[in-house]
Design an enzyme around this catalytic site. Structure first.
Site, PDB file in Angstrom:
ATOM      1  N   LYS A   1     -23.690 -35.531  58.478  1.00 35.44           N
ATOM      2  CA  LYS A   1     -24.826 -36.085  58.806  1.00 35.44           C
ATOM      3  C   LYS A   1     -24.612 -37.119  59.657  1.00 35.44           C
ATOM      4  O   LYS A   1     -26.104 -37.567  60.021  1.00 35.44           O
ATOM      5  CB  LYS A   1     -24.895 -37.137  56.819  1.00 35.44           C
ATOM      6  CG  LYS A   1     -25.418 -36.240  55.926  1.00 35.44           C
ATOM      7  CD  LYS A   1     -25.157 -36.833  54.256  1.00 35.44           C
ATOM      8  CE  LYS A   1     -24.777 -35.723  53.092  1.00 35.44           C
ATOM      9  NZ  LYS A   1     -24.825 -36.686  52.372  1.00 35.44           N
TER      10      LYS A   1
ATOM     11  N   VAL B   1     -16.765 -34.583  50.615  1.00 32.71           N
ATOM     12  CA  VAL B   1     -16.607 -34.262  49.235  1.00 32.71           C
ATOM     13  C   VAL B   1     -15.056 -32.934  50.082  1.00 32.71           C
ATOM     14  O   VAL B   1     -14.686 -32.214  49.009  1.00 32.71           O
ATOM     15  CB  VAL B   1     -17.264 -32.882  48.364  1.00 32.71           C
ATOM     16  CG1 VAL B   1     -17.781 -34.686  47.946  1.00 32.71           C
ATOM     17  CG2 VAL B   1     -18.086 -32.263  48.943  1.00 32.71           C
TER      18      VAL B   1
ATOM     19  N   SER C   1     -20.085 -34.094  54.121  1.00 29.80           N
ATOM     20  CA  SER C   1     -21.811 -35.040  54.484  1.00 29.80           C
ATOM     21  C   SER C   1     -21.190 -35.953  55.519  1.00 29.80           C
ATOM     22  O   SER C   1     -22.005 -36.590  56.076  1.00 29.80           O
ATOM     23  CB  SER C   1     -21.256 -36.048  53.003  1.00 29.80           C
ATOM     24  OG  SER C   1     -22.651 -35.049  52.148  1.00 29.80           O
TER      25      SER C   1
ATOM     26  N   TYR D   1     -20.674 -43.515  49.874  1.00 30.26           N
ATOM     27  CA  TYR D   1     -21.324 -43.167  48.549  1.00 30.26           C
ATOM     28  C   TYR D   1     -21.445 -44.573  47.492  1.00 30.26           C
ATOM     29  O   TYR D   1     -21.589 -45.673  48.020  1.00 30.26           O
ATOM     30  CB  TYR D   1     -20.175 -41.939  47.845  1.00 30.26           C
ATOM     31  CG  TYR D   1     -20.123 -40.540  47.918  1.00 30.26           C
ATOM     32  CD1 TYR D   1     -21.434 -40.230  48.955  1.00 30.26           C
ATOM     33  CD2 TYR D   1     -18.789 -39.885  48.298  1.00 30.26           C
ATOM     34  CE1 TYR D   1     -21.901 -38.741  49.636  1.00 30.26           C
ATOM     35  CE2 TYR D   1     -18.464 -38.293  48.633  1.00 30.26           C
ATOM     36  CZ  TYR D   1     -20.302 -38.431  49.832  1.00 30.26           C
ATOM     37  OH  TYR D   1     -20.060 -37.214  50.488  1.00 30.26           O
TER      38      TYR D   1
ATOM     39  N   TYR E   1     -29.316 -27.445  56.787  1.00 28.77           N
ATOM     40  CA  TYR E   1     -28.519 -27.980  56.133  1.00 28.77           C
ATOM     41  C   TYR E   1     -27.460 -27.349  55.285  1.00 28.77           C
ATOM     42  O   TYR E   1     -25.896 -28.525  56.224  1.00 28.77           O
ATOM     43  CB  TYR E   1     -28.458 -28.781  54.921  1.00 28.77           C
ATOM     44  CG  TYR E   1     -28.487 -30.451  53.949  1.00 28.77           C
ATOM     45  CD1 TYR E   1     -27.589 -31.406  54.316  1.00 28.77           C
ATOM     46  CD2 TYR E   1     -27.144 -29.800  52.498  1.00 28.77           C
ATOM     47  CE1 TYR E   1     -26.678 -32.108  54.215  1.00 28.77           C
ATOM     48  CE2 TYR E   1     -27.221 -30.639  52.018  1.00 28.77           C
ATOM     49  CZ  TYR E   1     -27.239 -31.829  52.279  1.00 28.77           C
ATOM     50  OH  TYR E   1     -26.158 -32.786  51.957  1.00 28.77           O
TER      51      TYR E   1
END
Length: 308
Positions: free
Chosen positions: A70, A262, A67, A244, A192
């Site tokens: 991103k 993660v 992530s 998160y 992605y």
């Protein structure tokens, strides 16, 4: 803000102190390739705007970006679409798990922010729609920021994510049903998962994001990676949503824009100073690295790094 001339001993001290906490976490298992990572590895790097890089532990060991990727996708999409992007994705904290489907249904296919999964998939759609070879464009962008031509996507992790990415597929198809995904869903998901599978190390990651600590300009090269306003916006989103469901706690205790993945990495931006990247695979129940979170928290406290 005065940074010590040699931070490496302090980084090693903190790594030695907090690495035993790894036993309190669990390596991500819903992506089988990540479940095979050695949980006892850990590293940290602190890159500063003057070109220094301080590091300790396995700072040169490659890991899966997940992530944290991103951030790079978001900057690329902002550069391509400008303010039009914010008609398709919001910038609010979600208050729901990072892969929540329920919230996306309530809000008619508009993701809460670009660093939860739905928002990042929307950003991936922007890249697929605006680049003839979006996966290559992403790697080229990251390589230029790292000044390293060997950055690649780990094919084993990529294929593992493709095989087990059903929830992400559900998010993409739900947004498609609301007309908020323009490209074909399989193409979007391939991009992605490919960007999430990018292999990187702490030193490369800390160096690559220095432009966010420097008002959009990558130090050394002097390249304007994004506008000063967009650097501010990315840091704001990371401050409110990057960790998160622990984003509020991280802002409260640490006070730095940050993003976790993660794969076990956490990257924290220290405006006008530099970037910290810490990595240790075992995660807490929120999906954040147990060791990296404690290490960055203590380092920020020791050096007085909080932006607040």
């Amino acid at each position: 803000m005065k940074i010590p001339d040699n931070l490496s001993p302090l980084l090693q001290q903190l790594l030695t102190e907090y690495q035993p906490l790894a036993r309190e976490g669990k390596v991500a298992s819903y992506i089988p390739a990540l479940a095979q990572v050695d949980p006892d590895q850990a590293g940290v790097a602190f890159a500063t705007l003057d070109g220094s890089v301080f590091k300790a532990g396995a700072a040169e060991q490659l890991f899966s970006l997940q992530s944290v990727s991103k951030i790079f996708g978001l900057v690329m999409a902002m550069n391509r679409l400008g303010d039009e992007l914010w008609q398709r994705v919001n910038m609010e904290p979600s208050g729901q798990p990072f892969n929540s489907i329920v919230q996306l249904e309530w809000e008619h296919g508009i993701p809460r922010n670009p660093v939860i999964n739905a928002g990042a998939i929307l950003v991936a759609d922007v890249l697929v729609s605006h680049y003839s070879a979006s996966k290559t464009a992403f790697l080229t962008f990251l390589r230029s920021l790292c000044r390293c031509e060997t950055i690649y996507a780990d094919n084993k992790v990529y294929l593992s994510e493709l095989e087990h990415g059903n929830r992400n597929a559900a998010l993409a198809y739900l947004m498609k049903s609301f007309g908020n995904i323009e490209s074909e869903v399989p193409q979007v998901l391939e991009h992605y998962f490919h960007q999430c599978a990018t292999a990187i190390n702490c030193e490369q990651l800390a160096t690559s994001l220095l432009f966010l600590a420097n008002r959009g300009v990558q130090p050394g090269s002097g390249i304007q990676v994004c506008s000063r306003r967009d650097a501010h916006r990315v840091n704001a989103i990371l401050s409110t949503s990057g960790m998160y469901d622990q984003s509020g706690e991280f802002a409260f205790k640490v006070g730095l824009p940050a993003k976790s993945g993660v794969g076990g990495c956490i990257v924290a931006i220290v405006p006008q100073v530099g970037v910290i990247a810490a990595w240790s695979p075992p995660l807490n129940r929120f999906g954040n690295s147990v060791v990296a979170m404690q290490l960055i928290s203590k380092l920020a406290e020791e050096l007085g790094l909080s932006i607040f």
